[in-house]
Design a protein around this motif. Structure first.
Motif, PDB file in Angstrom:
ATOM      1  N   ALA A 136       0.924  -1.151   0.120  1.00 20.94           N
ATOM      2  CA  ALA A 136       0.014  -0.029   0.019  1.00 20.94           C
ATOM      3  C   ALA A 136       0.962   1.359   0.110  1.00 20.94           C
ATOM      4  CB  ALA A 136      -0.946   0.079   1.249  1.00 20.94           C
ATOM      5  N   ALA A 137       0.418   2.166  -0.584  1.00 22.97           N
ATOM      6  CA  ALA A 137       1.161   3.568  -0.786  1.00 22.97           C
ATOM      7  C   ALA A 137       1.179   3.924   0.821  1.00 22.97           C
ATOM      8  CB  ALA A 137       0.244   4.592  -1.626  1.00 22.97           C
ATOM      9  N   ALA A 138       2.273   4.999   1.083  1.00 19.35           N
ATOM     10  CA  ALA A 138       2.391   5.354   2.604  1.00 19.35           C
ATOM     11  C   ALA A 138       1.086   5.954   2.931  1.00 19.35           C
ATOM     12  CB  ALA A 138       3.625   6.310   2.606  1.00 19.35           C
ATOM     13  N   SER A 139       0.579   6.889   2.051  1.00 22.07           N
ATOM     14  CA  SER A 139      -0.429   7.755   2.534  1.00 22.07           C
ATOM     15  C   SER A 139      -1.671   6.948   3.040  1.00 22.07           C
ATOM     16  CB  SER A 139      -0.791   8.585   1.480  1.00 22.07           C
ATOM     17  OG  SER A 139      -1.232   8.032   0.166  1.00 22.07           O
ATOM     18  N   ASP A 140      -1.930   5.648   2.346  1.00 22.54           N
ATOM     19  CA  ASP A 140      -2.814   4.976   2.446  1.00 22.54           C
ATOM     20  C   ASP A 140      -2.895   4.208   3.835  1.00 22.54           C
ATOM     21  OD1 ASP A 140      -4.266   5.418   0.073  1.00 22.54           O
ATOM     22  OD2 ASP A 140      -3.148   3.975  -1.061  1.00 22.54           O
ATOM     23  N   ALA A 145      -3.657  11.384  13.858  1.00 21.20           N
ATOM     24  CA  ALA A 145      -4.502  11.913  14.827  1.00 21.20           C
ATOM     25  C   ALA A 145      -3.744  12.831  15.765  1.00 21.20           C
ATOM     26  CB  ALA A 145      -5.478  10.928  15.580  1.00 21.20           C
ATOM     27  N   ALA A 146      -4.271  13.811  16.151  1.00 22.76           N
ATOM     28  CA  ALA A 146      -3.825  14.672  17.318  1.00 22.76           C
ATOM     29  C   ALA A 146      -2.128  14.887  17.157  1.00 22.76           C
ATOM     30  CB  ALA A 146      -3.993  13.974  18.803  1.00 22.76           C
ATOM     31  N   GLY A 147      -1.742  14.971  15.982  1.00 20.58           N
ATOM     32  CA  GLY A 147      -0.336  15.183  15.706  1.00 20.58           C
ATOM     33  C   GLY A 147       0.597  13.958  15.665  1.00 20.58           C
ATOM     34  N   LEU A 148      -0.007  12.837  15.737  1.00 24.41           N
ATOM     35  CA  LEU A 148       0.531  11.602  15.836  1.00 24.41           C
ATOM     36  C   LEU A 148       0.429  10.874  14.483  1.00 24.41           C
ATOM     37  CD1 LEU A 148      -0.732  10.040  19.245  1.00 24.41           C
ATOM     38  CD2 LEU A 148       1.612  10.805  18.699  1.00 24.41           C
ATOM     39  N   ARG A 149       1.373  10.269  13.994  1.00 28.99           N
ATOM     40  CA  ARG A 149       1.300   9.573  12.815  1.00 28.99           C
ATOM     41  C   ARG A 149       1.987   7.983  13.000  1.00 28.99           C
ATOM     42  NH1 ARG A 149       5.221   9.241   8.570  1.00 28.99           N
ATOM     43  NH2 ARG A 149       6.522  10.770   9.760  1.00 28.99           N
ATOM     44  N   MET A 150       1.077   7.143  12.462  1.00 31.26           N
ATOM     45  CA  MET A 150       1.456   5.687  12.572  1.00 31.26           C
ATOM     46  C   MET A 150       1.259   4.686  11.492  1.00 31.26           C
ATOM     47  SD  MET A 150      -0.348   4.699  16.385  1.00 31.26           S
ATOM     48  CE  MET A 150       0.587   3.324  16.818  1.00 31.26           C
ATOM     49  N   ASP A 151       2.169   3.877  11.350  1.00 31.85           N
ATOM     50  CA  ASP A 151       2.333   2.973  10.262  1.00 31.85           C
ATOM     51  C   ASP A 151       2.132   1.533  10.700  1.00 31.85           C
ATOM     52  OD1 ASP A 151       2.855   1.163   8.121  1.00 31.85           O
ATOM     53  OD2 ASP A 151       4.713   2.312   7.471  1.00 31.85           O
ATOM     54  N   PRO A 152       1.202   0.849  10.938  1.00 34.18           N
ATOM     55  CA  PRO A 152       0.635  -0.280  11.644  1.00 34.18           C
ATOM     56  C   PRO A 152       1.399  -1.487  10.829  1.00 34.18           C
ATOM     57  CG  PRO A 152      -1.121   0.727  11.252  1.00 34.18           C
ATOM     58  CD  PRO A 152      -0.423   1.571  10.671  1.00 34.18           C
ATOM     59  N   GLN A 153       1.780  -1.322   9.611  1.00 31.96           N
ATOM     60  CA  GLN A 153       2.437  -2.401   8.759  1.00 31.96           C
ATOM     61  C   GLN A 153       3.908  -2.594   9.317  1.00 31.96           C
ATOM     62  OE1 GLN A 153       1.589  -2.285   4.750  1.00 31.96           O
ATOM     63  NE2 GLN A 153      -0.542  -2.567   4.750  1.00 31.96           N
ATOM     64  N   GLU A 165       9.828   5.152  20.454  1.00 28.53           N
ATOM     65  CA  GLU A 165      10.247   3.844  20.515  1.00 28.53           C
ATOM     66  C   GLU A 165       9.348   3.107  21.492  1.00 28.53           C
ATOM     67  OE1 GLU A 165      12.942   2.304  19.212  1.00 28.53           O
ATOM     68  OE2 GLU A 165      13.577   3.822  18.067  1.00 28.53           O
ATOM     69  N   LEU A 166       8.401   2.286  20.894  1.00 26.04           N
ATOM     70  CA  LEU A 166       7.178   1.437  21.599  1.00 26.04           C
ATOM     71  C   LEU A 166       7.627  -0.073  21.769  1.00 26.04           C
ATOM     72  CD1 LEU A 166       4.381   3.465  19.905  1.00 26.04           C
ATOM     73  CD2 LEU A 166       5.595   4.105  21.882  1.00 26.04           C
ATOM     74  N   THR A 167       7.179  -0.434  22.728  1.00 26.11           N
ATOM     75  CA  THR A 167       7.144  -2.076  22.857  1.00 26.11           C
ATOM     76  C   THR A 167       5.877  -2.348  22.107  1.00 26.11           C
ATOM     77  OG1 THR A 167       5.645  -2.082  24.763  1.00 26.11           O
ATOM     78  CG2 THR A 167       8.024  -2.046  25.250  1.00 26.11           C
ATOM     79  N   ARG A 168       5.684  -3.876  22.105  1.00 29.73           N
ATOM     80  CA  ARG A 168       4.443  -3.942  21.204  1.00 29.73           C
ATOM     81  C   ARG A 168       3.154  -3.724  21.709  1.00 29.73           C
ATOM     82  NH1 ARG A 168       5.897  -9.261  20.612  1.00 29.73           N
ATOM     83  NH2 ARG A 168       5.320 -10.024  22.792  1.00 29.73           N
ATOM     84  N   THR A 169       3.238  -3.798  23.143  1.00 31.05           N
ATOM     85  CA  THR A 169       1.874  -3.631  23.803  1.00 31.05           C
ATOM     86  C   THR A 169       1.596  -2.122  23.724  1.00 31.05           C
ATOM     87  OG1 THR A 169       2.046  -5.481  25.520  1.00 31.05           O
ATOM     88  CG2 THR A 169       0.475  -3.852  26.024  1.00 31.05           C
ATOM     89  N   GLU A 170       2.592  -1.291  23.758  1.00 34.14           N
ATOM     90  CA  GLU A 170       2.692   0.272  23.850  1.00 34.14           C
ATOM     91  C   GLU A 170       1.923   0.635  22.582  1.00 34.14           C
ATOM     92  OE1 GLU A 170       6.058   0.842  27.067  1.00 34.14           O
ATOM     93  OE2 GLU A 170       6.396   1.520  24.522  1.00 34.14           O
ATOM     94  N   PHE A 171       2.560  -0.044  21.371  1.00 36.59           N
ATOM     95  CA  PHE A 171       2.037   0.192  20.080  1.00 36.59           C
ATOM     96  C   PHE A 171       0.718   0.054  19.698  1.00 36.59           C
ATOM     97  CE2 PHE A 171       1.379  -0.159  15.547  1.00 36.59           C
ATOM     98  CZ  PHE A 171       2.298   0.901  15.002  1.00 36.59           C
ATOM     99  N   GLU A 172       0.312  -1.148  20.265  1.00 34.66           N
ATOM    100  CA  GLU A 172      -1.034  -1.628  20.017  1.00 34.66           C
ATOM    101  C   GLU A 172      -2.196  -0.728  20.730  1.00 34.66           C
ATOM    102  OE1 GLU A 172      -1.203  -5.682  20.996  1.00 34.66           O
ATOM    103  OE2 GLU A 172       0.089  -6.503  19.132  1.00 34.66           O
ATOM    104  N   LEU A 173      -1.780  -0.410  21.970  1.00 35.55           N
ATOM    105  CA  LEU A 173      -2.681   0.320  22.848  1.00 35.55           C
ATOM    106  C   LEU A 173      -2.574   2.057  22.159  1.00 35.55           C
ATOM    107  CD1 LEU A 173      -4.356   1.538  25.386  1.00 35.55           C
ATOM    108  CD2 LEU A 173      -1.934   1.824  26.482  1.00 35.55           C
ATOM    109  N   LEU A 174      -1.563   2.490  21.624  1.00 31.85           N
ATOM    110  CA  LEU A 174      -1.652   3.789  20.888  1.00 31.85           C
ATOM    111  C   LEU A 174      -2.442   3.704  19.561  1.00 31.85           C
ATOM    112  CD1 LEU A 174      -0.689   6.693  20.849  1.00 31.85           C
ATOM    113  CD2 LEU A 174       1.427   5.874  19.709  1.00 31.85           C
ATOM    114  N   GLU A 175      -2.138   2.681  19.103  1.00 35.21           N
ATOM    115  CA  GLU A 175      -3.123   2.382  17.730  1.00 35.21           C
ATOM    116  C   GLU A 175      -4.599   2.214  17.841  1.00 35.21           C
ATOM    117  OE1 GLU A 175      -3.675  -0.832  13.944  1.00 35.21           O
ATOM    118  OE2 GLU A 175      -1.989  -1.199  15.348  1.00 35.21           O
TER     119      GLU A 175
END
Length: 239
Positions: A136-140, A145-153, A165-175
């Motif tokens: 997928a394109a980066a924009s897709d 949200a709220a000044g945050l940007r995430m790339d789940p893939q 720098e997030l742990t797995r659980t921190e990333f999932e909670l933030l997502e």
């Protein structure tokens, strides 16, 4: 194949009782008495999940956790601890642990937390031999949200230009919070979505993770993004 568990516990009675209970529950268990043996087994035959006692002679559970994470080993880790202070729990999460159970514990709680960890980190699907889709394109694929940007893939996150720098659980909670920006998520919903199990009103697990995530998100002078809605839960928003 049954899930494999590497159990490290220096108390013989607890080790034998938990090994027997896990085996009866359907797990394939390797039980060792200290951190040195735990690291040796983890390197030789990586398990599906580790259960580590925090306080062991020599190399303790926290050190085992730090070594594995420093090596890039993402195997889920459940800590067993007699320490009940929030600072002690944060130390375990800081070391890279995914969850903890406080002694004395109900073995059914251990089973529930292991099931939740294994659901989140199930076997990686085999790669498809044909018809591989284009990335997928980066924009897709980015969430914003709220000044945050995430790339789940790629499992990467930024606040402004600063990568987090997030742990797995921190990333999932933030997502979860980013996907529901502006929506108040209650404790039960978050527990169910992140851990797959509601640990009840007395649990501080979520509060510990939110506090740790806030410290990584909120640079000096920057507005707080994760807000507590007392008696309900948490919401991500920019005030």
């Amino acid at each position: 194949m049954p899930p494999t568990v590497l159990l490290a516990e220096d108390d013989r009675a607890i080790r034998h009782a938990l090994e027997r209970a896990l085996t009866l529950e359907g797990y394939e268990v390797t039980a060792v008495a200290d951190g040195v043996e735990a690291l040796a087994h983890a390197h030789r035959t990586p398990p599906d999940v580790l259960v580590l006692d925090v306080m062991m002679p020599g190399i303790d559970g926290l050190q085992v956790c730090r070594v594995l994470r420093a090596e890039g080993d993402g195997t889920p880790i459940l800590m067993l601890t007699a320490l009940v202070e929030t600072a002690d729990r944060i130390a375990g999460l800081d070391a890279g642990a995914d969850d903890y159970v406080v002694k004395p514990f109900d073995v059914e709680e251990v089973f529930a937390r292991l099931r939740a960890l294994l659901r989140r980190t199930g076997p990686t699907p085999a790669a498809a031999p044909v018809d591989v889709p284009k990335p997928a394109a980066a924009s897709d694929r980015h969430l914003e949200a709220a000044g945050l940007r995430m790339d789940p893939q790629a499992r990467r996150a930024w606040r402004g230009e600063r990568e987090l720098e997030l742990t797995r659980t921190e990333f999932e909670l933030l997502e979860l919070l980013v996907r529901n920006a502006g929506v108040v998520l209650d404790h039960s919903t978050i527990y169910d979505r992140i851990w797959g199990y509601d640990f009840g009103p007395g649990s501080k697990n979520l509060a510990v993770y939110v506090g740790y995530l806030r410290r990584k998100l909120d640079a000096p002078g920057a507005p707080q993004l994760i807000h507590t809605v007392r008696g309900v839960g948490y919401v991500l928003r920019e005030d």
